[in-house]
Design a protein around this motif. Structure first.
Motif, mmCIF file in Angstrom:
data_model
loop_
_atom_site.group_PDB
_atom_site.id
_atom_site.type_symbol
_atom_site.label_atom_id
_atom_site.label_comp_id
_atom_site.label_asym_id
_atom_site.label_seq_id
_atom_site.Cartn_x
_atom_site.Cartn_y
_atom_site.Cartn_z
ATOM 1 N N ARG A 12 17.856 -9.849 -7.435
ATOM 2 C CA ARG A 12 18.007 -8.263 -7.201
ATOM 3 C C ARG A 12 19.232 -8.022 -7.034
ATOM 4 N N PHE A 13 19.475 -6.781 -7.530
ATOM 5 C CA PHE A 13 20.687 -6.014 -7.099
ATOM 6 C C PHE A 13 20.384 -4.959 -6.129
ATOM 7 N N LYS A 14 20.868 -4.567 -5.158
ATOM 8 C CA LYS A 14 20.629 -3.518 -4.192
ATOM 9 C C LYS A 14 21.803 -2.626 -3.930
ATOM 10 N N HIS A 15 21.277 -1.441 -3.692
ATOM 11 C CA HIS A 15 22.380 -0.445 -2.764
ATOM 12 C C HIS A 15 21.557 -0.243 -1.583
ATOM 13 N N GLY A 16 22.260 -0.371 -0.358
ATOM 14 C CA GLY A 16 21.637 -0.665 0.908
ATOM 15 C C GLY A 16 20.685 -1.531 1.007
ATOM 16 N N GLU A 17 19.349 -1.108 1.654
ATOM 17 C CA GLU A 17 18.275 -2.219 1.859
ATOM 18 C C GLU A 17 17.104 -2.305 1.045
ATOM 19 N N GLY B 266 11.032 -5.113 -11.813
ATOM 20 C CA GLY B 266 10.845 -4.073 -10.919
ATOM 21 C C GLY B 266 11.966 -2.915 -10.504
ATOM 22 N N ALA B 267 11.606 -1.998 -9.736
ATOM 23 C CA ALA B 267 12.400 -1.001 -9.137
ATOM 24 C C ALA B 267 13.153 -0.050 -10.240
ATOM 25 N N LEU B 268 12.575 -0.086 -11.387
ATOM 26 C CA LEU B 268 13.137 0.546 -12.621
ATOM 27 C C LEU B 268 12.263 1.718 -12.787
ATOM 28 N N CYS C 104 0.839 -1.159 0.167
ATOM 29 C CA CYS C 104 -0.094 -0.042 0.160
ATOM 30 C C CYS C 104 0.834 1.187 0.088
ATOM 31 N N PHE C 105 2.116 1.261 0.555
ATOM 32 C CA PHE C 105 2.924 2.311 0.534
ATOM 33 C C PHE C 105 3.148 2.514 -0.877
ATOM 34 N N GLY C 106 3.481 1.708 -1.789
ATOM 35 C CA GLY C 106 3.535 2.025 -3.190
ATOM 36 C C GLY C 106 5.168 2.330 -3.696
ATOM 37 N N GLU C 107 6.330 2.227 -2.513
ATOM 38 C CA GLU C 107 7.695 2.477 -2.753
ATOM 39 C C GLU C 107 7.971 1.552 -4.241
ATOM 40 N N PRO C 108 8.659 2.136 -5.006
ATOM 41 C CA PRO C 108 8.920 1.810 -6.339
ATOM 42 C C PRO C 108 10.000 0.640 -5.858
ATOM 43 N N HIS C 109 11.060 0.992 -5.040
ATOM 44 C CA HIS C 109 12.250 0.083 -4.748
ATOM 45 C C HIS C 109 11.872 -0.724 -3.769
ATOM 46 N N ALA C 110 11.138 -1.814 -3.767
ATOM 47 C CA ALA C 110 10.467 -2.752 -2.960
ATOM 48 C C ALA C 110 10.682 -4.162 -3.509
#
Length: 290
Positions: free
Chosen positions: A183-188, A215-217, A117-123
């Motif tokens: 996934r590839f991530k920076h931080g969390e 996702g996350a793009l 529900c928060f809709g954060e793209p980087h999730a």
């Protein structure tokens, strides 16, 4: 920074929670609060009242139904999903994903419903649930409706959920083939993530259908239709050349934002690398299940 003053209610039924929130936009549902309270402290979000749903029974259950679907209550924490025997048996990739979300505090307190529900793209979860063809159950003053995971996130930090609607459940068919996630991530948070789910023909090593989400793009998970079409009807042995034949075209069609996680070309390249790694894992799993 402290939040602006607000009142707090703790209903014990879904109906009471929906009534308490209403449709004015001045109240919000609250469960884990890992994103919400931070946003309130930063004064990005303001609300007059929080309606705590933690005391409502049934929102934290996970079951495999007689219809061969998996139901996950929206109030389930990432830790709860990761450890659940139903998820570990039938959707182990989702278990692994939830076991690696953010950090131990978020996994212990944050909920799958709050994440969506928060809709954060980087999730992490939205991409996986879209690949699993999940449906989200929303209940509001006008009744219940189902929204496909592909359609739930409208744009960055915005979903199709109305202010009075409570996300009560996530439902998806029990996977009948390999499901993978990279996934590839920076931080969390992931900079790029890719989820893939295949269904297999019952008597052969042939892919019946494939769902691939990246996702996350951009603001929401995106399908790679060219890859999905190329995989349909293919034997496991032909997967990699089938993907490579359409990969460049498929990646060029993605909507990619330049941000602090990287430039568009960089993230497009990462998406291709992760996709092929997903495919290799899915091929291995598919061969073992034959």
């Amino acid at each position: 920074m402290l939040t602006s003053p607000f009142t707090f209610e703790k209903p014990t039924t879904i109906a009471d929670a929906i009534e308490a929130v209403g449709d004015s936009g001045e109240s919000m549902f609250y469960s884990g609060g890992t994103e919400l309270l931070l946003a309130m402290k930063m004064r990005v979000i303001h609300t007059e009242r929080l309606v705590d749903i933690k005391g409502i029974p049934g929102l934290d259950r996970i079951v495999l139904t007689d219809a061969n679907e998996i139901e996950i209550g929206s109030r389930c924490t990432h830790k709860r999903i990761a450890a659940d025997p139903v998820i570990r048996e039938h959707a182990p990739a989702l278990s692994t994903l939830c076991d690696n979300v953010a950090n131990v505090r978020v996994r212990s307190v944050g909920t799958i419903g709050g994440n969506l529900c928060f809709g954060e793209p980087h999730a992490d979860p939205p991409t996986m649930l879209a690949a699993l063809n999940a449906r989200l159950v929303l209940q509001g003053q006008t009744g219940v409706r189902f929204v496909h995971a592909d359609e739930f996130i409208r744009s960055e930090l915005e979903t199709v959920r109305e202010p009075d609607e409570l996300l009560t459940m996530i439902v998806f068919p029990r996977p009948t083939g390999p499901v993978t996630y990279r996934r590839f991530k920076h931080g969390e948070r992931p900079s790029v993530n890719v989820a893939m789910a295949w269904s297999m023909e019952a008597t052969s090593s042939t892919i019946k259908t494939a769902r691939v989400r990246v996702g996350a793009l951009g603001s929401r998970p995106q399908p790679l239709k060219a890859v999905e079409d190329a995989l349909k009807g293919r034997s496991i042995a032909d997967v990699r050349p089938a993907i490579e034949a359409v990969l460049a075209e498929a990646l060029d069609e993605l909507d990619i934002n330049d941000d602090r996680h990287g430039g568009a070309d960089y993230k497009r390249h990462l998406a291709g690398v992760l996709l092929l790694r997903n495919a290799e894992e899915a091929m291995t799993r598919g061969k073992r299940s034959r």
